[in-house]
Motif scaffolding. Structure first.
Motif, short mmCIF file in Angstrom:
data_model
loop_
_atom_site.label_atom_id
_atom_site.label_comp_id
_atom_site.label_asym_id
_atom_site.label_seq_id
_atom_site.Cartn_x
_atom_site.Cartn_y
_atom_site.Cartn_z
N PHE A 108 -7.57 9.06 2.74
CA PHE A 108 -8.68 8.82 1.96
C PHE A 108 -10.01 8.76 2.66
N GLY A 109 -10.93 9.64 2.38
CA GLY A 109 -12.23 9.47 2.72
C GLY A 109 -12.34 9.98 4.39
N ASN A 110 -11.26 10.72 4.87
CA ASN A 110 -11.09 11.20 6.38
C ASN A 110 -11.44 12.34 6.58
N SER A 111 -12.77 12.60 6.84
CA SER A 111 -13.44 13.88 6.52
C SER A 111 -13.02 14.76 7.78
N ILE A 112 -12.40 14.35 8.85
CA ILE A 112 -12.05 15.01 9.94
C ILE A 112 -10.54 15.75 9.48
N LEU A 113 -9.66 14.94 8.91
CA LEU A 113 -8.68 15.58 8.08
C LEU A 113 -8.87 16.47 6.89
N TYR A 114 -9.80 16.21 6.18
CA TYR A 114 -10.15 17.32 5.07
C TYR A 114 -10.62 18.48 5.84
N GLU A 115 -11.41 18.27 6.58
CA GLU A 115 -11.95 19.74 7.23
C GLU A 115 -10.94 20.41 7.82
N SER A 116 -9.92 19.94 8.56
CA SER A 116 -8.81 20.68 8.91
C SER A 116 -7.84 21.17 8.09
N LEU A 117 -7.71 20.48 7.01
CA LEU A 117 -6.98 20.86 5.89
C LEU A 117 -7.29 22.31 5.42
#
Ligand SMILES: *[C@@H]1O[C@H](CO)[C@@H](O)[C@H](O)[C@H]1NC(C)=O
Ligand SMILES: *[C@@H]1O[C@H](CO)[C@@H](O)[C@H](O)[C@H]1NC(C)=O
Ligand SMILES: *[C@@H]1O[C@H](CO)[C@@H](O)[C@H](O)[C@H]1NC(C)=O
Length: 449
Positions: A108-117
């Protein structure tokens, strides 16, 4: 009933009756519930009914072949052949609370993870070279969109002066409302009319001159227009305008219809960095009329709600369009081919003008990092909203399709509206002075319901 149970189970024991009957009852219950759900879905989604629900997306006509609903809601992969669906599905699945309960919490709210996805999904499914003919067959503006879909961080060219846009000096409290208006370099007249009328900054009192009111800030959102296409280079004039008014926010991407979504994601990012305390945002077009004093009163009322600290997390209000069908007519400005997107659009507030809370804005900024860009800006906001499990609220005083017939002609009609689309710059100025004149007669007319 008992006989029937015995017959089905083959032996006649009271024990069996106790076991079988509940089974049959359960089966009947499931069957009738299934039938009920099916009828409900039919009622919601049959194209004939769409008009009575609310409205059909601009550019679509009533035609069942436009709808491309998943046949069943348990179909895991209904639209594997549509580019956007194909890119987004693995990301949505990654966060599915049923498939991966842990991911939702950890991610949740982990923008580094979001971007890598996002990156990974382009890597796995987004290879344009593999699309071959499908890509070539897409209309030019979709091709332009698709080939730049992975880029979403364009630099700022012009920034507003003040904190969180143009405001007045020595404000005593954080702004109540930021007006964020989509415009283009050439629409100077529209901006000027807005600055003189509903978009004035500083302290604005509520509808009947009551003591409640709030500070208003203003910012215009622009991309870049090409001097070649426009026939004249306006960038220097825009610089001067920015120096005078301090309300210009421009980014370095082409100001095209299918790039409007970039204005949202860049605006959310800018807002999150510069507007910490601002309560509400009005985001809309530069050809609308807004009844700012009434809007202020309406928003103050929302804050008075004892649950406000909760409701503000999701607060969005406008002209909400439910179960719209993507336009499949290739002559439409809104045309989205099936090779790009399949399915209905989620509920969304019409982009002509919508109001949402600063808190929601920050959540949208966050969630957008795991939602692939979509070419139609208001639909994209809807796509982010459902992933936040937030729902825009419909208010009939947002007239993004103008008054119903002759509705505009009555003395107090504009006092009953929060927003009216669409009005020319000259008309705006005229309307604004009318509003001032009729203020005393119309001060207590209620908003449209
Ligand atoms: C619906 O749209 C399709 C595709 O544009 C067209 O071929 C068909 O004739 C339309 N049907 C009706 C009932 O208008
Ligand atoms: C303003 O209008 C509201 C109703 O719309 C009313 O309840 C309130 O008393 C009015 N305030 C003043 C100062 O007139
Ligand atoms: C959006 O802006 C980018 C950057 O200027 C541009 O390359 C792209 O073609 C634009 N997209 C559309 C759909 O015009």
């Amino acid at each position: 009933m008992a006989r029937c149970c015995c017959y089905r189970c083959g032996r006649c024991h009271t024990v069996l009756i106790c076991v079988c009957c509940p089974c049959i009852f359960l089966a009947m219950l499931f069957a009738s519930a299934g039938f009920f759900v099916y009828m409900k879905m039919e009622a919601v989604f049959s194209a004939d009914d769409l008009e009575t629900i609310h409205f059909i997306a601009p550019g679509t006509i009533r035609n069942k072949s436009f709808a491309s609903l998943p046949a069943t809601f348990w179909d895991l992969n209904p639209h594997w052949d549509a580019y956007w669906n194909q890119l987004q599905l693995p990301i949505d699945r990654y966060f599915s609370p049923i498939l991966h309960p842990q991911n939702k919490k950890d991610g949740f709210g982990n923008s580094i993870l979001y971007e890598s996805l996002l990156k990974q999904s382009f890597f796995e499914y987004g290879d344009l070279a593999n699309m071959g003919k499908t890509f070539d067959k897409m209309p030019q503006q979709i091709q332009d969109f698709v080939s730049h879909m992975d880029k979403r961080d364009y630099p700022i060219l012009i920034q507003p002066d003040g904190v969180c846009g143009a405001g007045s000096k020595d404000e005593k409290e954080p702004p109540l409302l930021l007006l964020a208006i989509k415009t283009t370099e050439g629409n100077f007249k529209n901006r000027q009319a807005i600055r003189q009328t509903w978009g004035k900054v500083g302290w604005v009192a509520g509808q009947n001159g009551s003591s409640s009111g709030g500070y208003i800030h203003r910012v215009f959102l622009l991309g870049k227009e090409s001097g070649d296409e426009l026939g004249v280079d306006l960038s220097e004039l825009l610089e001067q305008e920015a120096n005078i008014y301090g309300d210009i926010l421009q980014w370095d991407f082409k100001d095209k219809f299918f790039n409007l979504t970039l204005k949202d994601v860049h605006f959310w990012s800018w807002f999150s960095g510069f507007c910490g305390q601002t309560r509400f945002i009005f985001k809309g077009d530069d050809d609308v009329f807004v009844n700012t004093p009434k809007l202020i009163t309406y928003l103050q009322d929302q804050l008075k709600n004892p649950q406000a600290h909760k409701t503000m997390m999701d607060f969005m209000v406008g002209d909400v369009i439910v179960a719209a069908i993507p336009s499949r007519m290739d002559t439409s400005k809104y045309y989205i081919p099936e090779s790009f997107y399949k399915g209905l659009y989620p509920a969304y507030a019409g982009g002509g003008g919508v109001v949402y809370s600063g808190l929601l804005c920050k959540r949208l900024h966050n969630i957008a990092k795991r939602v692939h860009l979509f070419p139609i800006d208001d639909v994209y906001v809807g796509m982010c909203m459902i992933r936040l499990n937030a729902h825009p609220v419909h208010h009939p005083a947002f007239l993004t399709f103008d008054f119903p017939e002759n509705g505009a002609n009555e003395l107090c009609s504009y006092h009953t509206a929060l927003l009216v689309h669409k009005r020319s710059p000259n008309k705006l100025v005229e309307l604004w002075s009318e509003m001032k004149k009729t203020q005393t007669q119309c001060w207590n007319v209620p908003l449209r319901e």
